[in-house]
Scaffold this active site. Structure first.
Site, PDB file in Angstrom:
ATOM      1  N   LEU A 457       0.984  -1.350   0.033  1.00 47.56           N
ATOM      2  CA  LEU A 457      -0.009  -0.103  -0.060  1.00 47.56           C
ATOM      3  C   LEU A 457       0.702   1.278   0.244  1.00 47.56           C
ATOM      4  CD1 LEU A 457      -2.975  -1.025   2.729  1.00 47.56           C
ATOM      5  CD2 LEU A 457      -2.986  -1.204   0.294  1.00 47.56           C
ATOM      6  N   SER A 629      -2.866   5.520   2.470  1.00 49.68           N
ATOM      7  CA  SER A 629      -2.316   5.035   1.115  1.00 49.68           C
ATOM      8  C   SER A 629      -3.057   5.706  -0.691  1.00 49.68           C
ATOM      9  CB  SER A 629      -2.784   3.505   1.103  1.00 49.68           C
ATOM     10  OG  SER A 629      -1.920   2.747  -0.117  1.00 49.68           O
ATOM     11  N   GLY A 630      -2.057   6.169  -1.049  1.00 54.63           N
ATOM     12  CA  GLY A 630      -2.308   6.693  -1.973  1.00 54.63           C
ATOM     13  C   GLY A 630      -1.938   5.719  -3.838  1.00 54.63           C
ATOM     14  N   HIS A 631      -0.942   4.515  -2.964  1.00 53.91           N
ATOM     15  CA  HIS A 631      -0.495   4.147  -3.538  1.00 53.91           C
ATOM     16  C   HIS A 631      -1.114   2.692  -3.281  1.00 53.91           C
ATOM     17  CE1 HIS A 631       2.540   7.149  -4.911  1.00 53.91           C
ATOM     18  NE2 HIS A 631       1.543   7.417  -4.995  1.00 53.91           N
ATOM     19  N   GLN A 632      -1.574   1.586  -4.369  1.00 51.57           N
ATOM     20  CA  GLN A 632      -1.787   0.344  -4.274  1.00 51.57           C
ATOM     21  C   GLN A 632      -1.302  -0.050  -4.840  1.00 51.57           C
ATOM     22  OE1 GLN A 632      -5.087   2.337  -4.504  1.00 51.57           O
ATOM     23  NE2 GLN A 632      -4.275   3.181  -2.408  1.00 51.57           N
TER      24      GLN A 632
END
Length: 704
Positions: A457, A629-632
């Site tokens: 995440l 979380s801005g990135h998964q």
């Protein structure tokens, strides 16, 4: 979609909750707020006493926040989650239960406001996770719904020229050179109805960094391509950079930052044509050598240590115009640079996908109205369109059609209708992102146990510095600087980077701790002096996975490891020091159990100040914040064996032939940097494999 209708009693309790977080201040609080605000240099030129008095008196209920919450809940909650929330509200109105939750014999709505503040403060600091989750959910809903709207007395009370970019600040710059892009054509219902007998070479589910690249490559190779996207297409002329609420309600998953069901992580994800590339912060960073070696050696994927991978990174960077030319650091980014340099930390300029054009838009998370950001919509998907690709937006794919172990098309609801359409293709590519791709594969009957597991995440902790001078967050580029000094913290490459996270008032209201209604309003009036930073870590061994409920909603399970908790806390510590080194007077952190730090008027901002050092120790003694979380990524990871991965090195699933994945879910582990460039490079790799597969089929058919 289900609807929500509160009873009169439930509404009264919810009004009391909202008016606890966004209260009408009493006379003494109002006088103090006005005096404190006007002492800040430059504030007298922004606010009048009457304006500040209006702001102080405005409550959440007076601007219909409860009605807004009632409309939003079906978008962000499942029926079960809603029932859990209603249970809490009902218990607060039930006297025997209320005493256990509040310490008062009266129902919550009958408790005086100052006492209600003490109650929710205890929830915030409670050792019981349930109370902290109740606080986080109700606080977040109340504040963001109150501050997102621009047509309320609350907004007018803190409005000043420039608060939302100042008459499109970016358009007033001498070097402003907008790019006007042609509008892409979306298919109509009638055109879709005519597809029942048509066979595409490729159907691509998703239009972001992965799907856009695959569409361009396959179309340029001469194959017929259909791109299906659940979000809506917005041309640059449709974007509204001065209205955060419009952007978050239309272009983001669940209306913006949304907590998972357990309240253990907040997730930010794009949901529009172009995916995350349409609303991201333009950061274009390559994966580190450590990550490339790890993916090549531990996952058995030699591609990542090959010259081909670097060639793919270079090709992707070239198409989206990655450059550091003409970057001008905004006020917040300059503060990050100043603080790092004073502490001796390495700080770098972040390349942007702007083709070297100047870009002063502090609102690009609402979409790039200037057309300068080279999103997939403005690059790869334009290429695909020029080679005959077709596009279908506002369409949910329910499942992959599978015959004799191979994908042959998709089943979908077109333009939010209830009617199911079946669309056919020789190959299907799923590029719906690391949350939705595994969900679709599971719904389609794939059984590989790695699908949805191993989720990473890029967990992040938030720290806000408030300065004496204006930083003007909405003016200038969003994210142009990064501190790498802690990338290998404690001798491991699972450290963290520190970057800026500029946001508008709605998100800002939920990022600063709520320490009482008066204090929160006072801090909101310092937005023009704020710098938001985040420590984005390369999560190592937290147990995270994508979950699916009976209502079709995606959720995340996230059990933080000791290593990752230590990273989150250390990130806050280092950000606080950087802010103070840059001259911040107040520090607000995302550990809700920790009070903010503020230097007294006669004290100099110093990382060596004894009181500040004691406060730093208190941070280290507390638990982890609720991370964002801005990135998964990594939820359908590629690998060398179906025992450890969901897809082959080609991107094709182990379970079903002719079914490929092309998004961040392919990452073997967490990446450690903003992922757009890496996603696009891997999508080039997957595209080559699909082209080879289709070309081989054509050759066989020609021989027959």
């Amino acid at each position: 979609m289900f609807t929500v209708s509160f009873s009169d009693s439930q509404k009264q309790t919810l009004v009391a909750l909202v008016d606890t977080f966004v209260a009408s201040l009493d006379a003494d609080e109002e006088a103090k707020l006005i005096e404190t605000t006007l002492r800040v240099p430059g504030s007298a030129a922004c606010f009048t006493k009457d304006q500040l008095a209006q702001f102080a008196k405005t409550s959440g209920s007076s601007i219909n926040v409860v009605d807004k919450i009632e409309k939003k809940l079906p978008l962000i909650l499942t029926p079960k989650q809603l029932n859990d929330l209603l249970l809490v509200i009902n218990l607060l109105d039930y006297q025997p239960a209320s005493i256990l939750m509040t310490g008062h014999w009266k129902p919550f709505k009958d408790i005086p406001r100052r006492d209600r503040e003490l109650v929710v403060t205890k929830w915030r600091k409670s050792s019981f996770a349930t109370f902290r989750q109740i606080y986080n959910s109700l606080m977040g809903l109340s504040l963001t719904e109150a501050y997102f709207s621009h047509d309320t007395a609350l907004y007018q009370g803190l409005h000043y020229d420039g608060i939302q970019g100042g008459h499109r600040h970016f358009e007033q710059q001498q070097d402003y050179q907008p790019i006007q892009h042609d509008r892409l054509t979306m298919m109509t219902d009638e055109e879709v109805a005519a597809l029942s007998s048509e066979m595409f070479d490729v159907i691509i589910v998703g239009s972001g960094a992965g799907g856009g690249v695959v569409a361009a490559q396959l179309a340029e190779a001469g194959f017929s391509v259909l791109v299906v996207e659940k979000g809506k297409y917005y041309h640059q002329e449709d974007m509204v950079p001065d209205d955060d609420q419009f952007a978050f309600s239309t272009m983001y998953e669940d209306g913006g930052i949304a907590p998972n069901a357990a309240g253990t992580v907040n997730v930010l994800s794009g949901s529009t044509f172009g995916g995350g590339t349409a609303i991201n912060y333009l950061a274009c960073l390559e994966p580190s050598d450590d990550v490339r070696r790890e993916w090549a050696e531990k996952s058995g994927l030699s591609y990542f240590s090959s010259p081909q991978f670097q060639d793919d990174l270079n090709k992707a960077a070239g198409r989206i115009g990655v450059s550091t030319d003409n970057i001008v650091h905004s006020g917040p980014n300059q503060k990050l640079i100043d603080g790092c340099r004073k502490l001796g930390h390495a700080v770098k300029t972040v390349p942007q996908n702007t083709s070297g054009r100047s870009h002063h838009c502090g609102k690009c998370y609402t979409g790039c109205a200037a057309g300068i950001k080279n999103s997939t919509t403005n690059t790869w998907l334009k290429d695909a369109a020029s080679h005959g690709a077709r596009f279908l937006d506002c369409t949910r794919v329910n499942g992959i059609l599978i015959r004799k172990g191979k994908a042959v098309g998709v089943s979908c609801n077109v333009h939010h209708s209830q009617q199911i359409h079946k669309l056919f293709a020789k190959r299907v590519v799923v590029a719906g992102g690391a949350l939705h791709t595994p969900s679709l594969l599971k719904r389609s009957g794939l059984l590989n146990p790695n699908i949805g597991q191993h989720l990473r995440l890029h967990l992040a902790s938030i720290c806000v510095g408030i300065y004496s001078q204006a930083t003007n967050p909405t003016q200038g580029a969003l994210l142009t600087s990064v501190c790498d000094a802690f990338e290998n913290w404690e001798g491991t490459h699972h450290g963290f980077k520190i970057e800026c996270f500029t946001q508008g008032l709605g998100m800002f209201s939920g990022m600063i701790p709520w320490l009482g209604a008066a204090k929160h309003k006072e801090t909101m009036l310092r937005y023009r002096n704020a710098v938001i930073t985040f420590a984005m870590m390369r999560d190592k061994d937290s147990k995270c996975s994508v979950q699916y409920d009976p209502y079709g909603k995606v959720d995340i399970s996230c059990d933080l490891s000791k290593h990752d908790i230590a990273n989150l806390v250390q990130g806050i510590v280092e950000m606080a020091k950087i802010h103070v080194a840059a001259g911040a007077r107040q520090i607000h952190v995302s550990q809700h159990s920790v009070d903010s730090f503020e230097f007294n008027a006669h004290e100099k901002s110093s990382v060596h100040h004894p009181r500040f050092l004691e406060w730093i120790k208190s941070l280290q003694g507390q638990g982890a914040p609720v991370p964002s979380s801005g990135h998964q990524m990594a939820s359908c990871r590629m690998g060398a064996s179906p025992k450890t991965s969901a897809t082959k090195y080609t991107g094709e699933t182990w379970d079903v032939g002719h079914l490929y994945v092309a998004d961040s879910s392919l990452f073997p582990t967490a990446l450690g940097v903003n992922p757009m460039l890496t996603i696009e490079a891997i999508a080039l790799h997957v595209s080559r494999n699909i082209i080879h597969s289709l070309s081989s089929t054509r050759k066989i058919a020609a021989k027959i």
